[in-house]
Enzyme design. Structure first.
Site, PDB file in Angstrom:
ATOM      1  CG  ASP A 150      27.124  59.691  -6.854  1.00 55.00           C
ATOM      2  OD1 ASP A 150      27.868  59.360  -6.401  1.00 55.00           O
ATOM      3  OD2 ASP A 150      26.695  61.081  -6.901  1.00 55.00           O
ATOM      4  CB  VAL A 151      28.801  53.524  -6.294  1.00 52.13           C
ATOM      5  CG1 VAL A 151      29.257  53.683  -7.193  1.00 52.13           C
ATOM      6  CG2 VAL A 151      29.132  52.884  -5.176  1.00 52.13           C
ATOM      7  CD  GLU A 152      29.736  60.544  -3.583  1.00 52.10           C
ATOM      8  OE1 GLU A 152      30.051  61.100  -3.088  1.00 52.10           O
ATOM      9  OE2 GLU A 152      29.015  60.689  -5.070  1.00 52.10           O
ATOM     10  CB  VAL A 153      28.081  56.780   0.725  1.00 50.23           C
ATOM     11  CG1 VAL A 153      27.548  57.989   0.352  1.00 50.23           C
ATOM     12  CG2 VAL A 153      26.490  56.257   0.429  1.00 50.23           C
ATOM     13  CE1 TYR A 184      32.230  62.010  -8.569  1.00 48.99           C
ATOM     14  CE2 TYR A 184      30.905  61.396  -6.944  1.00 48.99           C
ATOM     15  CZ  TYR A 184      32.156  62.028  -7.973  1.00 48.99           C
ATOM     16  OH  TYR A 184      32.370  62.763  -6.711  1.00 48.99           O
TER      17      TYR A 184
END
Length: 256
Positions: A150-153, A184
């Site tokens: 989960d890489v989103e920031v 993701y």
């Protein structure tokens, strides 16, 4: 009188067609893709409009959903829609572990739901230590989905740093579990910070509050289309997803 040899010039039209036809094919494909209507149907039982063009529906959760009755989740079915898979938060950074993961993981498996575990990633933390955090918590077995990054920031890091650290985590996971991990994120983050360098990984896309498919030339497998859904067995709202394929394709994606 000697005969003159006629020089057969290649018709100019051939060159024009060689240029135009591939472009027309691409335009035609895009037109057909747009013509394939994405149908949403309101389901009060789920509290949201559901993209019924897809056969496989799922959720993703963390400790914030509280104590989940996984058997109730599995047994809920409205028309042909039921929850077939779930992504469960396992870890975050180098030390954090989701307090509900162990129970969610066990109970989801007992209920017969295809399960996957995800790690919330920080490019400002040691990726090897983040990989170790995930490995220490998650034991994947045959029939489970691949691990999820989960890489989103961005944490004010340049794209090069995000790419290099994410690559280390992904490679560590592939060595540990023998499958390519799933990424993701959202389309903007993917195109801005990851790009074509990661196109070989399965993609799970966040794209909601809009009644259309994620718009990207990049192929995706999972689409998180809502964050306000409801399902039996969970007291809070929950994220809803679809898989771009049938049950056989979903099983094939899982660890053998």
């Amino acid at each position: 009188m000697a005969k003159t040899r006629r020089i057969r010039k290649r018709p100019f039209i051939y060159l024009i067609l060689a240029i135009i036809l591939p472009g027309m094919a691409v335009i035609g494909w895009l037109w057909l893709r747009e013509k394939q209507q994405l149908e949403f149907v309101r389901y009060e039982e789920f509290g949201i409009d559901m993209p019924v063009s897809y056969a496989m529906h799922g959720i993703d959760i963390s400790k914030f959903q509280g104590k989940v009755n996984w058997m109730a989740v599995r047994q809920m079915q409205v028309d042909d829609i039921r929850i077939s898979f779930a992504f469960i938060k396992a870890t975050e950074g180098i030390t954090r572990q989701d307090a509900a993961f162990a129970r969610n993981w066990e109970k989801a498996g007992e209920a017969g739901i295809i399960r996957g575990a995800y790690h919330f990633f920080y490019s400002t933390r040691d990726p090897l230590k983040q990989a170790a955090n995930f490995r220490n918590v998650v034991s994947l077995r045959s029939g489970d989905l691949p691990p999820v990054l989960d890489v989103e920031v961005h944490n004010n890091q340049p794209a090069a740093v995000i790419r290099s650290t994410a690559r280390i985590w992904l490679e560590e996971m592939e060595k540990a579990y023998g499958v390519k991990p799933i990424i993701y994120t959202n389309i903007h983050f993917y195109e801005t910070y990851l790009g074509k360098e990661f196109d070989e990984y399965p993609l799970w896309v966040a794209h909601y509050y809009q009644k259309d498919r994620p718009r990207s030339p990049r192929k995706w497998l999972f689409w998180q289309h809502s964050d306000i859904g409801r399902v039996n067995g969970i007291r809070t709202t929950v994220d809803f997803n679809v898989f771009q394929g049938d049950s056989a394709a979903l099983r094939e994606l899982c660890i053998p």
